[in-house]
Design a protein around this motif. Sequence first.
Motif, PDB file in Angstrom:
ATOM      1  N   LEU A  58      12.236 -10.750  19.839  1.00 48.20           N
ATOM      2  CA  LEU A  58      11.035 -10.545  19.024  1.00 48.20           C
ATOM      3  C   LEU A  58       9.832 -10.990  19.839  1.00 48.20           C
ATOM      4  O   LEU A  58       9.638 -12.169  20.078  1.00 48.20           O
ATOM      5  CB  LEU A  58      11.140 -11.349  17.719  1.00 48.20           C
ATOM      6  CG  LEU A  58       9.978 -11.198  16.741  1.00 48.20           C
ATOM      7  CD1 LEU A  58       9.764  -9.745  16.352  1.00 48.20           C
ATOM      8  CD2 LEU A  58      10.223 -12.028  15.494  1.00 48.20           C
ATOM      9  N   MET A  61       3.743  -9.084  19.944  1.00 47.60           N
ATOM     10  CA  MET A  61       3.078  -7.872  19.447  1.00 47.60           C
ATOM     11  C   MET A  61       3.870  -7.277  18.274  1.00 47.60           C
ATOM     12  O   MET A  61       3.289  -6.797  17.305  1.00 47.60           O
ATOM     13  CB  MET A  61       2.938  -6.833  20.555  1.00 47.60           C
ATOM     14  CG  MET A  61       2.076  -7.281  21.708  1.00 47.60           C
ATOM     15  SD  MET A  61       0.404  -7.730  21.211  1.00 47.60           S
ATOM     16  CE  MET A  61      -0.265  -8.251  22.785  1.00 47.60           C
TER      17      MET A  61
ATOM     18  N   ARG B 105       8.316  -6.048  27.256  1.00 47.31           N
ATOM     19  CA  ARG B 105       8.300  -6.788  25.989  1.00 47.31           C
ATOM     20  C   ARG B 105       9.414  -7.829  25.930  1.00 47.31           C
ATOM     21  O   ARG B 105       9.230  -8.906  25.366  1.00 47.31           O
ATOM     22  CB  ARG B 105       8.456  -5.814  24.819  1.00 47.31           C
ATOM     23  CG  ARG B 105       7.312  -4.833  24.689  1.00 47.31           C
ATOM     24  CD  ARG B 105       7.634  -3.787  23.668  1.00 47.31           C
ATOM     25  NE  ARG B 105       7.310  -4.222  22.330  1.00 47.31           N
ATOM     26  CZ  ARG B 105       6.167  -3.912  21.720  1.00 47.31           C
ATOM     27  NH1 ARG B 105       5.270  -3.174  22.315  1.00 47.31           N
ATOM     28  NH2 ARG B 105       5.929  -4.348  20.504  1.00 47.31           N
ATOM     29  N   LYS B 106      10.539  -7.481  26.516  1.00 45.66           N
ATOM     30  CA  LYS B 106      11.689  -8.390  26.493  1.00 45.66           C
ATOM     31  C   LYS B 106      11.356  -9.672  27.264  1.00 45.66           C
ATOM     32  O   LYS B 106      11.645 -10.779  26.807  1.00 45.66           O
ATOM     33  CB  LYS B 106      12.880  -7.671  27.142  1.00 45.66           C
ATOM     34  CG  LYS B 106      14.203  -8.332  26.933  1.00 45.66           C
ATOM     35  CD  LYS B 106      15.280  -7.328  27.315  1.00 45.66           C
ATOM     36  CE  LYS B 106      16.493  -7.984  27.890  1.00 45.66           C
ATOM     37  NZ  LYS B 106      17.494  -6.992  28.313  1.00 45.66           N
ATOM     38  N   ALA B 109       8.959 -11.674  25.240  1.00 39.29           N
ATOM     39  CA  ALA B 109       9.624 -12.363  24.138  1.00 39.29           C
ATOM     40  C   ALA B 109      10.268 -13.649  24.648  1.00 39.29           C
ATOM     41  O   ALA B 109      10.195 -14.706  23.998  1.00 39.29           O
ATOM     42  CB  ALA B 109      10.667 -11.456  23.505  1.00 39.29           C
ATOM     43  N   LYS B 110      10.889 -13.576  25.822  1.00 37.85           N
ATOM     44  CA  LYS B 110      11.499 -14.774  26.424  1.00 37.85           C
ATOM     45  C   LYS B 110      10.421 -15.778  26.803  1.00 37.85           C
ATOM     46  O   LYS B 110      10.589 -16.983  26.641  1.00 37.85           O
ATOM     47  CB  LYS B 110      12.314 -14.391  27.665  1.00 37.85           C
ATOM     48  CG  LYS B 110      13.711 -13.921  27.335  1.00 37.85           C
ATOM     49  CD  LYS B 110      14.525 -13.790  28.612  1.00 37.85           C
ATOM     50  CE  LYS B 110      15.950 -13.351  28.281  1.00 37.85           C
ATOM     51  NZ  LYS B 110      16.736 -13.085  29.478  1.00 37.85           N
ATOM     52  N   LEU B 112       7.600 -16.249  25.388  1.00 37.14           N
ATOM     53  CA  LEU B 112       7.122 -16.925  24.168  1.00 37.14           C
ATOM     54  C   LEU B 112       8.048 -18.082  23.803  1.00 37.14           C
ATOM     55  O   LEU B 112       7.588 -19.178  23.464  1.00 37.14           O
ATOM     56  CB  LEU B 112       7.012 -15.899  23.031  1.00 37.14           C
ATOM     57  CG  LEU B 112       6.597 -16.433  21.669  1.00 37.14           C
ATOM     58  CD1 LEU B 112       5.241 -17.117  21.724  1.00 37.14           C
ATOM     59  CD2 LEU B 112       6.543 -15.291  20.641  1.00 37.14           C
ATOM     60  N   LYS B 113       9.342 -17.832  23.895  1.00 40.26           N
ATOM     61  CA  LYS B 113      10.315 -18.892  23.577  1.00 40.26           C
ATOM     62  C   LYS B 113      10.197 -20.045  24.572  1.00 40.26           C
ATOM     63  O   LYS B 113      10.233 -21.213  24.194  1.00 40.26           O
ATOM     64  CB  LYS B 113      11.733 -18.329  23.612  1.00 40.26           C
ATOM     65  CG  LYS B 113      12.111 -17.622  22.342  1.00 40.26           C
ATOM     66  CD  LYS B 113      13.455 -16.973  22.476  1.00 40.26           C
ATOM     67  CE  LYS B 113      13.370 -15.523  22.083  1.00 40.26           C
ATOM     68  NZ  LYS B 113      14.389 -14.703  22.706  1.00 40.26           N
ATOM     69  N   GLU B 139      -4.062  -9.219  25.542  1.00 41.08           N
ATOM     70  CA  GLU B 139      -2.993  -9.182  26.533  1.00 41.08           C
ATOM     71  C   GLU B 139      -1.822 -10.005  25.987  1.00 41.08           C
ATOM     72  O   GLU B 139      -2.045 -10.982  25.255  1.00 41.08           O
ATOM     73  CB  GLU B 139      -3.461  -9.803  27.863  1.00 41.08           C
ATOM     74  CG  GLU B 139      -4.486  -8.981  28.605  1.00 41.08           C
ATOM     75  CD  GLU B 139      -3.899  -7.755  29.298  1.00 41.08           C
ATOM     76  OE1 GLU B 139      -2.664  -7.610  29.293  1.00 41.08           O
ATOM     77  OE2 GLU B 139      -4.687  -6.956  29.825  1.00 41.08           O
ATOM     78  N   PHE B 140      -0.613  -9.640  26.362  1.00 44.33           N
ATOM     79  CA  PHE B 140       0.582 -10.333  25.894  1.00 44.33           C
ATOM     80  C   PHE B 140       0.497 -11.850  26.116  1.00 44.33           C
ATOM     81  O   PHE B 140       0.786 -12.646  25.228  1.00 44.33           O
ATOM     82  CB  PHE B 140       1.816  -9.805  26.630  1.00 44.33           C
ATOM     83  CG  PHE B 140       2.732  -9.020  25.744  1.00 44.33           C
ATOM     84  CD1 PHE B 140       3.388  -9.640  24.688  1.00 44.33           C
ATOM     85  CD2 PHE B 140       2.946  -7.676  25.960  1.00 44.33           C
ATOM     86  CE1 PHE B 140       4.239  -8.932  23.867  1.00 44.33           C
ATOM     87  CE2 PHE B 140       3.793  -6.951  25.150  1.00 44.33           C
ATOM     88  CZ  PHE B 140       4.448  -7.577  24.100  1.00 44.33           C
ATOM     89  N   VAL B 143      -1.914 -13.539  23.687  1.00 43.14           N
ATOM     90  CA  VAL B 143      -1.439 -13.591  22.300  1.00 43.14           C
ATOM     91  C   VAL B 143      -0.246 -14.538  22.190  1.00 43.14           C
ATOM     92  O   VAL B 143      -0.084 -15.222  21.182  1.00 43.14           O
ATOM     93  CB  VAL B 143      -1.126 -12.176  21.752  1.00 43.14           C
ATOM     94  CG1 VAL B 143      -0.767 -12.234  20.276  1.00 43.14           C
ATOM     95  CG2 VAL B 143      -2.322 -11.253  21.938  1.00 43.14           C
ATOM     96  N   ASN B 144       0.571 -14.615  23.240  1.00 49.09           N
ATOM     97  CA  ASN B 144       1.646 -15.625  23.263  1.00 49.09           C
ATOM     98  C   ASN B 144       1.059 -17.024  23.140  1.00 49.09           C
ATOM     99  O   ASN B 144       1.572 -17.858  22.397  1.00 49.09           O
ATOM    100  CB  ASN B 144       2.444 -15.529  24.568  1.00 49.09           C
ATOM    101  CG  ASN B 144       3.570 -14.512  24.497  1.00 49.09           C
ATOM    102  OD1 ASN B 144       3.908 -14.023  23.416  1.00 49.09           O
ATOM    103  ND2 ASN B 144       4.156 -14.191  25.621  1.00 49.09           N
TER     104      ASN B 144
END
Lengths: 132, 252
Positions: A58, A61, B105-106, B109-110, B112-113, B139-140, B143-144
């Motif tokens: 997840l 975005m 995106r993957k 996502a990592k 962010l974690k 930008e990713f 936002v993270n």
Amino acid sequence: MTIMRNDQDQMSEKEILQRILEILVSIDQKIDRLVPKGISLNRTTSLEGEKEGPYTGLDVMTLLSLPEHLRTTATILFELGTATAEDVSRATLKERAVESGYLNQLVRMGHVTKYRTGRKVYFCISGNKKTD
Amino acid sequence: MGVTVAVHSSKGGTGKTCISVNLAALLALEGYNVCLLDMDLKAPCLCTFFNRYPKWWLNEYLDGKCDIDSILYDITSQFGTKGRFFIGLSNLDIAAVRQISNMDRKWQAKALKLLLEAKRSIFMNGVDVLILDTGPGVEFESVNAIAIADLVLSVIKPNKISYVCTEQLVKGVYMTLEKKCYLVENMCHMLSIDMSGKKEVFGLPVIASIPCICDIPMKNDTSIIGLTDPDHRFTVSIKRICRTIEEHIGKK
């Protein structure tokens, strides 16, 4: 059907919603029992239906594009790491059954992984669980 | 648990890095343990500002190649602050920037974690305030950073473009992620929100209106104004922001 329609005529909106909630809880409990112990239940199809790798996870975005109720649940799960529906409900101050429904919805969307340890069902963001 | 502050803006050139560095330094000077992370991975500049080119960058941490402690550098002695002052830098090498731009995106996502894990680890080590100097827009990486923050300081310039773009961010990102947000107006002149008497814009409180003074970018290029010029109007404005952050440290 006639009986249901008659029932609905006599039931208030609140009672109908309560009945729907009870049915959802019942379905949810049955699904929980179907999850084999220690095995995660996670589909690998993204929102767009594209085939992904071993997990979809997840990203932020996608989180932003989720409906508000699911976003709140997912955000709490991010913070908690691994949690039961009850843990999430304590943080969101919603009913456990409601959170369980939201979490299962996120599982079906591929963003959350569900697994069972003993009698408890745990949820985590896909990719967080070591076995993913 | 400390407080995480993301310094963000809708557009570039609003003074995010200058504000982030000065906030971090002034909070450390006052005795708080502060960690400043360069989350502007596509246009990093804190390494140039602090003149440090370490072996391990934030890039490696987000790639899962090292732990968070490997990328943090204690610069307390360099600035003589009362509280400890840590920095985590992003690699400005164009190959590293290109690599970040290609991440899917993957990976994000990592990342962010990993950022959430880093935040926990940083606070476990006694840091009171984690400041994330982000890149502009949606930008990713930015936002993270906002997603893991407790507070967002949105830096806005007093012009129509900045207002319109910020309004979109407020509705579509800050509010959607249910973040506590404050506006910081920078490079203000006679049209400033502060001068107009408004206390809120887009429903967000304006906690500082930093005047447009020509010596700020020049002085801040080689030093931290907050430390070298304690009575400067810029420093006074930054101290106002510090007070707001302080309130949140108290609440945590």
